[in-house]
Design an enzyme around this catalytic site. Structure first.
Site, PDB file in Angstrom:
ATOM      1  N   HIS A 141      30.744  10.873  64.771  1.00  0.00           N
ATOM      2  CA  HIS A 141      31.046  10.397  63.414  1.00  0.00           C
ATOM      3  C   HIS A 141      30.410  11.322  62.378  1.00  0.00           C
ATOM      4  CE1 HIS A 141      31.657   7.694  60.019  1.00  0.00           C
ATOM      5  NE2 HIS A 141      30.357   7.698  59.780  1.00  0.00           N
ATOM      6  N   ASP A 177      21.414   0.224  57.445  1.00  0.00           N
ATOM      7  CA  ASP A 177      22.512   0.838  58.188  1.00  0.00           C
ATOM      8  C   ASP A 177      22.151   2.275  58.541  1.00  0.00           C
ATOM      9  OD1 ASP A 177      25.053   0.630  59.378  1.00  0.00           O
ATOM     10  OD2 ASP A 177      25.932   1.790  57.744  1.00  0.00           O
ATOM     11  N   ASP A 216      30.884  -2.348  58.992  1.00  0.00           N
ATOM     12  CA  ASP A 216      30.293  -1.873  57.742  1.00  0.00           C
ATOM     13  C   ASP A 216      31.437  -1.416  56.830  1.00  0.00           C
ATOM     14  OD1 ASP A 216      28.594  -0.815  55.798  1.00  0.00           O
ATOM     15  OD2 ASP A 216      28.447   1.116  56.831  1.00  0.00           O
ATOM     16  N   GLU A 265      37.901   8.933  59.602  1.00  0.00           N
ATOM     17  CA  GLU A 265      37.978   9.923  60.673  1.00  0.00           C
ATOM     18  C   GLU A 265      39.318   9.885  61.396  1.00  0.00           C
ATOM     19  OE1 GLU A 265      34.375  10.064  63.469  1.00  0.00           O
ATOM     20  OE2 GLU A 265      34.115   8.240  62.315  1.00  0.00           O
ATOM     21  N   ARG A 317      35.659   4.420  50.395  1.00  0.00           N
ATOM     22  CA  ARG A 317      35.390   5.855  50.501  1.00  0.00           C
ATOM     23  C   ARG A 317      35.468   6.591  49.167  1.00  0.00           C
ATOM     24  NH1 ARG A 317      32.699   5.659  55.109  1.00  0.00           N
ATOM     25  NH2 ARG A 317      33.982   4.997  56.890  1.00  0.00           N
ATOM     26  N   LYS A 377      29.223   0.279  49.809  1.00  0.00           N
ATOM     27  CA  LYS A 377      28.995  -0.501  51.016  1.00  0.00           C
ATOM     28  C   LYS A 377      28.295  -1.828  50.739  1.00  0.00           C
ATOM     29  CE  LYS A 377      28.908   3.619  53.913  1.00  0.00           C
ATOM     30  NZ  LYS A 377      29.447   3.287  55.245  1.00  0.00           N
ATOM     31  N   GLN A 392      32.320   5.747  47.339  1.00  0.00           N
ATOM     32  CA  GLN A 392      31.239   6.440  48.059  1.00  0.00           C
ATOM     33  C   GLN A 392      31.181   7.923  47.700  1.00  0.00           C
ATOM     34  OE1 GLN A 392      31.637   5.969  52.313  1.00  0.00           O
ATOM     35  NE2 GLN A 392      29.758   7.068  52.795  1.00  0.00           N
ATOM     36  N   THR A 451      29.495  -6.804  54.662  1.00  0.00           N
ATOM     37  CA  THR A 451      29.286  -6.360  56.046  1.00  0.00           C
ATOM     38  C   THR A 451      29.590  -7.568  56.917  1.00  0.00           C
ATOM     39  OG1 THR A 451      27.496  -4.880  55.351  1.00  0.00           O
ATOM     40  CG2 THR A 451      27.600  -5.441  57.695  1.00  0.00           C
ATOM     41  N   GLU A 479      34.049   0.269  59.429  1.00  0.00           N
ATOM     42  CA  GLU A 479      33.274   1.090  60.367  1.00  0.00           C
ATOM     43  C   GLU A 479      32.900   0.225  61.558  1.00  0.00           C
ATOM     44  OE1 GLU A 479      29.973   2.917  58.255  1.00  0.00           O
ATOM     45  OE2 GLU A 479      31.245   4.592  57.625  1.00  0.00           O
ATOM     46  N   GLU A 483      30.625  -0.700  64.393  1.00  0.00           N
ATOM     47  CA  GLU A 483      29.209  -0.472  64.689  1.00  0.00           C
ATOM     48  C   GLU A 483      28.673  -1.583  65.596  1.00  0.00           C
ATOM     49  OE1 GLU A 483      26.693   0.420  61.353  1.00  0.00           O
ATOM     50  OE2 GLU A 483      28.297   1.424  60.226  1.00  0.00           O
TER      51      GLU A 483
END
Ligand code: MN
Length: 425
Positions: free
Chosen positions: A136, A129, A236, A367, A240, A256, A243, A260, A202, A204
């Protein structure tokens, strides 16, 4: 490029995702048929392996012996081109007549899309990834380190990435269980072990590597483009809170590793050629092995929406475009091989979250809701900063041509409650 008309009427409407211009690769089954390779056309799936056995396509049957596209990928670009040309010929309005005029072949080879089950279209060899979205990286860096230090010093010189897990890549429609893990609550001295409370998605684009390179043989960005078989949408999923506690000094790990999701159709690179756009303006000239050659970026409109449990109305979370990326898949692939690291057929490269410059184009909840400070109102009532159990996230993507659409099919996943934490929380 304009619409390539087909005798299959359902493939000719301007908003149909699977016209002759597209022909994405998938794996399908029916109530009577085991999983097998297929190509989407209009409102149907075409059974490619059986078409080979019937002599309509002159390729070795061994390429379709497994329910995955890996063998075709490994066969290389000349086989990809032959297959695509032959399929376009079979479906074109001015088709050679073998399929278009044979009801028995059609009933054997074409299956209604709404009656098939879709499976993983390829065996994922390895998953990497990247973090190639400038908006971002800037937004996340601003939240974590302040606006002055938003982009790390290396960011404008190389595509940053990490080696993820191939074992947890799942196809659209597969539920995703909320992970358990360590997190350290604000103000506490010690971590706790609980379900993630900051579960996120996420948005992507995933590049599927078709042909590999030998150990010790780097590939530059110009040559890497030809190694890419096609593209999928990729979610993804990210915890958080896990993380934030685990990521230093080696980057994301369990935050993560749990899942996926990808869309079920690999859109051929050739189908996206008409939508290529130039690279963004560069703050620094890139080193030679990464230098921009031709148009390696794409104008693909992508979105994510959220549907809570038991609701039918979706809230649009983000609407953005893959041209917002700062590094192309070819540049990511070149960087991946620069040390001599070998890539293999079926390697999957995530682009990194695709965020645009506006609030509405931010490609994840972290975000979009600015670290939990700006809740997103839902059209069904209530609000979200992070995902709740039962929430479903659906990614969509489409390149819009002159009178036609190249679509990806949906990439959907629903959040299941965490397993019991074993009393250790
Ligand atoms: Mn990511």
């Amino acid at each position: 490029m304009s619409l390539m008309p087909s005798w299959i009427e359902a493939a000719n409407a301007p908003d149909v995702p699977f016209p002759v211009n597209n022909l994405p690769y998938g794996v399908f089954s029916t109530d009577n048929l085991a999983p097998r390779c297929g190509v989407a056309i209009g409102d149907a799936v075409f059974d490619v392996g059986t078409a080979v056995e019937a002599g309509l396509i002159k390729l070795p049957a061994a390429l379709f012996a497994e329910p995955s596209w890996n063998a075709v990928m490994a066969a290389g670009p000349s086989v990809w081109q032959y297959l695509r040309d032959r399929l376009q010929c079979l479906f074109a309005a001015d088709s050679v007549r073998d399929l278009a005029e044979s009801d028995s072949l059609q009933s054997r080879l074409l299956h209604p899309l709404d009656l098939v089950h879709l499976h993983m279209p390829f065996a994922v060899s390895e998953f990497t990834d990247f973090y190639a979205g400038r908006h971002h990286a800037t937004n996340v860096g601003t939240m974590f380190r302040g606006a002055e230090n938003a982009l790390p010093p290396n960011w404008l010189h190389m595509p940053i990435g990490y080696n993820g897990r191939a074992s947890s890549v799942v196809v659209s429609g597969t539920p995703v269980r909320r992970p358990l893990g360590q997190r350290k609550p604000t103000g506490e001295d010690l971590p706790v072990f609980t379900p993630s409370r900051r579960l996120d998605f996420e948005l992507e684009l995933g590049a599927v590597v078709g042909t590999g390179n030998a150990l010790g043989q780097p590939v530059n960005a110009a040559d890497a483009d030809a190694m890419i078989f096609g593209y999928v949408l990729l979610n993804d999923w990210s915890a958080r809170d896990i993380q934030a506690w685990e990521y230093q000094p080696l980057g994301p790990f369990q935050a993560k590793a749990f899942a996926t999701s990808i869309s079920p159709w690999i859109v051929p690179r050739a189908a996206l050629d008409p939508f290529r756009v130039p690279a963004p303006a560069r703050d620094h000239e890139l080193l030679a092995y990464l230098r921009d050659e031709g148009k390696a970026f794409y104008d693909i409109s992508v979105s994510a929406s959220l549907t809570p449990d038991a609701e039918t109305a979706a809230t649009k979370v983000t609407q953005t475009n893959t041209r917002e990326l700062y590094y192309s898949a070819a540049q990511q692939l070149a960087h991946h091989t620069v040390s001599g690291c070998p890539m293999r057929p079926g390697d999957l490269l995530g682009s990194g979250t695709i965020s645009g410059p506006t609030t509405e184009s931010r490609g994840c909840l972290l975000e979009r809701c600015w670290g939990g400070e700006q809740p997103l109102p839902l059209v069904t009532g209530g609000e979200r900063c992070f995902l709740e159990d039962g929430d479903s996230i659906t990614l969509r993507g489409a390149a819009i041509g002159d009178g036609y659409t190249v679509g990806f099919g949906e990439c959907e996943g629903t959040v299941l409650p965490a397993l019991p934490a074993g009393g250790s929380a």
